[in-house]
Design an enzyme around this catalytic site. Sequence first.
Site, PDB file in Angstrom:
ATOM      1  N   GLY B  40     -22.745  18.160  -8.973  1.00 11.30           N
ATOM      2  CA  GLY B  40     -23.489  17.111  -9.663  1.00 11.30           C
ATOM      3  C   GLY B  40     -24.654  17.723 -10.409  1.00 11.30           C
ATOM      4  N   GLY B  42     -27.106  15.624 -12.115  1.00 12.76           N
ATOM      5  CA  GLY B  42     -28.102  14.620 -12.463  1.00 12.76           C
ATOM      6  C   GLY B  42     -29.489  15.103 -12.083  1.00 12.76           C
ATOM      7  N   ALA B  44     -31.088  15.026  -9.320  1.00  8.54           N
ATOM      8  CA  ALA B  44     -31.129  15.780  -8.065  1.00  8.54           C
ATOM      9  C   ALA B  44     -30.419  17.124  -8.220  1.00  8.54           C
ATOM     10  CB  ALA B  44     -30.503  14.962  -6.940  1.00  8.54           C
ATOM     11  N   HIS B 266     -28.907  -5.332  -9.114  1.00  7.24           N
ATOM     12  CA  HIS B 266     -30.066  -5.398  -9.999  1.00  7.24           C
ATOM     13  C   HIS B 266     -30.129  -6.752 -10.686  1.00  7.24           C
ATOM     14  CE1 HIS B 266     -33.010  -4.409 -13.014  1.00  7.24           C
ATOM     15  NE2 HIS B 266     -33.241  -3.266 -12.397  1.00  7.24           N
ATOM     16  N   ARG B 330     -36.144  -6.719  -6.116  1.00  7.20           N
ATOM     17  CA  ARG B 330     -34.845  -6.901  -6.756  1.00  7.20           C
ATOM     18  C   ARG B 330     -33.897  -7.783  -5.944  1.00  7.20           C
ATOM     19  NH1 ARG B 330     -33.944  -0.710  -8.955  1.00  7.20           N
ATOM     20  NH2 ARG B 330     -35.429  -0.929 -10.653  1.00  7.20           N
TER      21      ARG B 330
END
Lengths: 258, 638, 247
Positions: B40, B42, B44, B266, B330
Amino acid sequence: MNFVLKIWRQEGTGSGGAFSHYEVRDVEPTVSFLEMLDTLNEELTESGQEPVAFDSDCREGICGMCSLVINGQPHGPIPGTTTCQLYMRHFSDGEEITIEPWRSSAFPVLRDLVVDRSAFDRVMQAGGYVTVHSGPKPEPNSIPIEPEVAEEALDAACCIGCGACVAACPNGAAMLYTSAKVSHLALLPQGQPERYARVTAMVEQMEEEGFGSCRNYAECEAACPKEISIKFIGRMNRDYLRAALREPINPRGKMESQ
Amino acid sequence: MDLDARIPSAPIEFMWDTHKEHLRLVGPRNRPKYRILVVGSGLAGASAAASMAAMGYRVDCFCFQDSPRRAHSIAAQGGINAAKDYRNDGDSIYRLFYDTQKGGDYRSREANVWRLAELSTAIIDQAVAQGVPFAREYGGLLANRSFGGVLVERTFYCRGETGQQLLLGACSALAEQIHAGSVTMHTRSEMLDVVVIDGRARGIVVRDLLTGKLSSHAADAVVLATGGYSNVYYLSTNAKGCNVTATWRAHKRGAGFANPCFNQIHPTCIPVAGEHQSKLTLMSESLRNDGRIWVPRQASESRSVDEIPESDRYYYLEERYPRFGNLVPRDVASRNAKEVCDQGLGVGSSGLGVYLDFRDAISEYGHDAIGARYENLFEMYERITGESPWNAPMRIYPAPHYTMGGLWVDYDLMTTVPGLFAIGEANFSDHGANRLGASSMMQCLADGYFIVPLTIGDYLSRHPSGDVTTDHAAFSDSETEVRDRTERLLSIQGTQTVESLHRELGRLMWQDCGIARNADGLSRALDEIPKLRERFWNELRIVGSGETLNQSLEHAGRLADFLEFAELMCRDALVRDESCGCHFREEHQTSEGETLRNDRDFSHVSVWEHRGMDHDPKLHREALTFEALPLAQRNYKT
Amino acid sequence: MSRLLSLYRSTLGKKAIVAVTGVAMLVFLVLHVIGNLKAFLPDPQLGVPDIDVYSRYLRSMGTPLLPHGAALWAIRIVMLVALALHVVCVVKLARINHAARPIRYHRRRFVEATTAARSMLVTGAILLAFLGFHLLQFTTGTIDSERFVEGAVYANLYRAFHEVSIFAIGYVLAMGILATHVYHGAWSLFQSLGYDRPDRNPGLRAFALLLALGLFVTFSSVPVAFFSGKMPVPPDSKRVAAVKGGG
């Protein structure tokens, strides 16, 4: 709505390609362009034909993965919009729509409409960063930045790296992309120490990748989904010429022995 | 399953410092001997790969996109929290800790949350040093805004593109390391298995998405930064490619999966427009700062928006939650939207939408001030819907957005498989049952820049480097399994497209394991999912081969994992017989329809152990303790 | 020198060279047209056109410090070098550009690119051909050598444009091409050299337009005037020859 799609099909890099014609029927105007292609692909799959390969991921206009030259325009006819946020209501019923991949020798076609844009990454790797490693850093408010400058840097930094500028440029130049990347850091105080080394390295890499040269057509600006201004190209030219004519050559050469 | 979180014994304020002081280190000369795989790219993954490579480790980073910069962190809009207290409004590490813990409805681990709040300020420093162009005040200092359900202004932002800028910052650090040769980047590469040898994660098996070729990669440690699983609902705000595959395969290899039922819906997304919709688009939550949410009071309302007088407009959040109004967390906002739509008050052609109205804000602050704040969001809305928020209220509806659940990790962010780390959204650690706005990026970057690069050294220092190569039989076994599975997918040759099956799963999950859940619905889903899974394996049709770019095949592999994972998610939701945060069990609510926690029985992390698809998974519990912040009922009303 | 060479190797550097040489040629064109306009001035002495006097001045420029004709040759050499660099860089860039898009689009729609911008190579090539023709006609007199008398500039112009209509028409057309080339070139060079800025761009655009129009009108005025028959008949050849001998 009904459409006739004329889509470029190509098995893989190096193999020849050709257009295929497909008909799509009863498309809702609220459907996005990629969803229309999704539907086509489902129909193709159901009838045992290979679906059309095209890149997309976020589908909200920010990842820069989607491409497609639609009726001769990268990302289609609507300014400031990526293909994934293009809706069928922007087309007229019964229209023939031509869909081609980005055409650039630096972006070889991988399959159908999917191209390899790793050249952009290599341009970034050549110098599109501030050399700073993770760890404690100075308090950011110790270096005030005029909001206008920060905003202009962001105008450049919001490039999504989709490659539409290259696809749109009659010369296949990557000047808008490279200049946006160069200018983002050249505008900010953090980017100053490596400013001239960066522009030289990134321009050299850009040229090595086989992109064309700028002839100031401004087609890139018109095609850019983030509407990045060609003013950054002039900016980069200025920095590059300054680096080439005035700045010390290989300033780090003497440091390496330390 | 060993669920020792290895929380340092020190007062919470000194825990991370104490821990750092006692972590074992790998010396600079030895670091190049260790190879780390980061899956990954992204926030992180990129930050971790760049940080560890800069320290001297040899890093391989993998992503399924064509460039690391395309990971879905790029789409985070609103901002990133940091307890800088630049606004002099009483913010502090404690208060950010408090807000996160309370927002998460007391279902997260205090020690981790405190560390997150503590590291938040360093992230801003790091990002600014990289050249992230955060918004500035006229005087050149950093600007802040308030964000989703907190009472201080601590959110740093770059217009509506904060995630993009932070990711570009992390990816620029990654680019530097790639250029230096210390990171090898593998794009268009999908991780399909974790290889565990002698109880330790020793590598991964990866499929090259262009050629279908499988390759094995041996390493001393594996870091999963593969994001969340909201796409189990088919329609979500996630990118099309986001998937559970990496974490699920890790789970099947022994990594405990924690709180899979905790997923955030959301509240401010553009409503579904039609059957063929492929994704839901999030509108930044910052819109709730100035927009007022309402529905018509009458279910039978037939007047146009302009004709509905003030008295017939039901500003349900302002009426129900006078103190927070439209800025409630939220989960509260989402559930209320669903509730009013269930009552038939919803707007738009589907009836699944509520108004987010800027009329009053425009008349109060003027066109220019509102334009300066939201122009690009208004444009985005108009681009998608064809309607301008300047003339008519926006329509919004909740959509799956973020998953708090993920692989269980200890304080060092290591999963129950030694040597396998999980960071960012892929782990479960910091957000409890609900994530506070503007804190996902904070967690990703805290994990990637500051935590895992240190804690991984402690693990590595306990083991010799490079003692396993891909010649080990475990790699070829794993490759064979992966290959068989791919061939099986291609050989079904049924009639259903992968999209249609995924849509079915999505509808089922949204219906029974969505905003509100109950035992009946969850039990029904637990019956239905295995049937759907069976249909998938009998009726799927993929055209094309496994030796070229085949996007249907990629999608099918991910859906196969979602179909297994969905069952665990429903099971977890059923077992967690309480309401907390985003997990709203209709059986457990206050008289006012609020979540009703059961702290006595459920103050724990549910960690699931995989025991093969033929056996039910086993539930383990990590008890949560509340010392720094005593338990309290969440209350956003007064 | 090594800096200039490495600049030459890059496309940005080549663009800068194209821009600088373009500036040189534009300056030359402006001076050239000022000289041309002398065709409209009255004869300073009977039978000697003003433009012929100017032509003699060009040759004697720099004397007695420099030998006769040296300054003119220096300018010619500078201009030839500029032209050569301009053309070589453009051709090299065109090759790179061509290679950058080996497969053309099947369908193409331009949004911003002006016709002038897209036809720079074509207009440039035509101008190069025209330049060759122009030099052969009015500098060496190779074309139409029977009418040509060296040094009798006014007479040469008269004979060419008044007596041969195709020359007049051709020259006006060529100046149209020149204007198109200058319209994009004079704007684009600022970008290549990095002097463009959003706040300056409208001014730069206007400058390029004015320059292109100005060059077109002034250059074209000479052949048009001769063609129209309004220009006085040149003095006879013998006197011209005598004047020439005196120079």
